[in-house]
Design a protein around this motif. Structure first.
Motif, short mmCIF file in Angstrom:
data_model
loop_
_atom_site.label_atom_id
_atom_site.label_comp_id
_atom_site.label_asym_id
_atom_site.label_seq_id
_atom_site.Cartn_x
_atom_site.Cartn_y
_atom_site.Cartn_z
N ALA A 137 0.85 -1.18 0.00
CA ALA A 137 0.00 0.00 0.00
C ALA A 137 0.89 1.23 0.00
O ALA A 137 1.83 1.32 0.78
CB ALA A 137 -0.91 0.01 1.23
N ASP A 138 0.59 2.16 -0.89
CA ASP A 138 1.36 3.40 -0.98
C ASP A 138 0.39 4.56 -0.83
O ASP A 138 -0.38 4.87 -1.74
CB ASP A 138 2.09 3.46 -2.32
CG ASP A 138 3.07 4.63 -2.39
OD1 ASP A 138 2.90 5.61 -1.63
OD2 ASP A 138 3.99 4.57 -3.22
N LEU A 139 0.42 5.18 0.34
CA LEU A 139 -0.44 6.32 0.62
C LEU A 139 0.34 7.63 0.55
O LEU A 139 -0.02 8.62 1.17
CB LEU A 139 -1.10 6.16 1.99
CG LEU A 139 -1.88 4.85 2.19
CD1 LEU A 139 -2.36 4.72 3.62
CD2 LEU A 139 -3.02 4.74 1.20
N GLU B 181 2.72 9.41 1.98
CA GLU B 181 3.55 9.64 3.16
C GLU B 181 3.64 8.41 4.07
O GLU B 181 4.39 8.41 5.04
CB GLU B 181 3.05 10.83 3.95
CG GLU B 181 3.22 12.14 3.17
CD GLU B 181 2.88 13.35 3.99
OE1 GLU B 181 1.92 13.31 4.80
OE2 GLU B 181 3.58 14.36 3.82
N ASN B 182 2.88 7.38 3.74
CA ASN B 182 2.93 6.12 4.48
C ASN B 182 2.89 4.99 3.46
O ASN B 182 2.03 4.97 2.59
CB ASN B 182 1.75 6.00 5.44
CG ASN B 182 1.79 4.71 6.23
OD1 ASN B 182 1.43 3.65 5.71
ND2 ASN B 182 2.24 4.78 7.46
N VAL B 183 3.85 4.07 3.59
CA VAL B 183 3.95 2.94 2.67
C VAL B 183 4.07 1.67 3.49
O VAL B 183 4.83 1.62 4.46
CB VAL B 183 5.18 3.11 1.75
CG1 VAL B 183 5.43 1.86 0.93
CG2 VAL B 183 5.01 4.32 0.85
N THR B 184 3.30 0.66 3.12
CA THR B 184 3.39 -0.65 3.76
C THR B 184 4.05 -1.60 2.79
O THR B 184 3.68 -1.66 1.61
CB THR B 184 1.99 -1.18 4.15
OG1 THR B 184 1.37 -0.22 5.01
CG2 THR B 184 2.10 -2.51 4.88
N GLN C 117 7.13 5.77 7.10
CA GLN C 117 6.35 6.99 7.28
C GLN C 117 7.30 8.17 7.11
O GLN C 117 8.41 8.16 7.66
CB GLN C 117 5.76 7.02 8.70
CG GLN C 117 4.89 8.21 9.00
CD GLN C 117 3.48 8.04 8.50
OE1 GLN C 117 2.95 6.93 8.50
NE2 GLN C 117 2.86 9.11 8.05
N SER D 223 5.30 13.92 7.96
CA SER D 223 3.96 13.53 8.43
C SER D 223 4.01 13.01 9.85
O SER D 223 3.12 13.29 10.65
CB SER D 223 3.33 12.49 7.49
OG SER D 223 4.05 11.29 7.49
#
Length: 154
Positions: A30-32, A34-37, A45, A49
């Motif tokens: 998942a790539d949001l 500013e946050n990536v899993t 993170q 942010s």
């Protein structure tokens, strides 16, 4: 309560994603922005942010602490060593063999978090067995039960 995985604060998300995908070989789940899993449960993170979420100034963060590491195992350890030799990767140390026989190498990611890559334990077990160590000797060396050693050698 259920532990979901570690999260690293990073200065540059693109550099961090490139390191973990290209060097370590994990994938982005998942790539949001500013946050990536990543696969395996590791999350990244951005510092900006995280600073906002925690109400902390960016000078609060300390990198290069050398007091924790992310741990991965690699089946093709020799291939991994060849791969990182061709890349501009900052190493904490050269390859080491631990007392139980596992080969490891430690690297720094772009934000100076320590990343340890260890030889897959089943691969290690088979390598040591091929060198002549018996199941009993492997059990003694690795502190694993004979049953576990036998399972790993299958």
């Amino acid at each position: 309560m259920k532990f979901k995985g570690p999260m690293l604060v990073v200065k540059d998300m693109d550099k961090a994603k490139k390191f973990y995908t290209d060097v370590i070989g994990v994938r982005v789940i998942a790539d949001l922005g500013e946050n990536v899993t990543l696969t395996g449960g590791l999350a990244l993170q951005t510092e900006s942010s995280w600073s906002t979420f925690t109400s902390c100034d960016t000078d609060f963060f300390r990198y290069h602490g050398n007091d924790a590491e992310m741990y991965f195992e690699e089946e093709d350890f020799d291939g991994f060593l060849e791969k990182i030799s061709a890349l501009d990767v900052d190493r904490v140390s050269e390859e080491l063999e631990m007392p139980w026989g596992q080969r490891v190498v430690r690297l720094y990611d772009p934000d100076k978090h320590i990343v340890e890559i260890g030889e897959d334990l089943k691969v290690m077990m088979k390598r040591l067995h091929a060198k002549g160590l018996t199941v009993e000797q492997l059990s003694e060396k690795t502190y694993l039960s004979i049953k576990m050693v036998e399972r790993m050698l299958k």
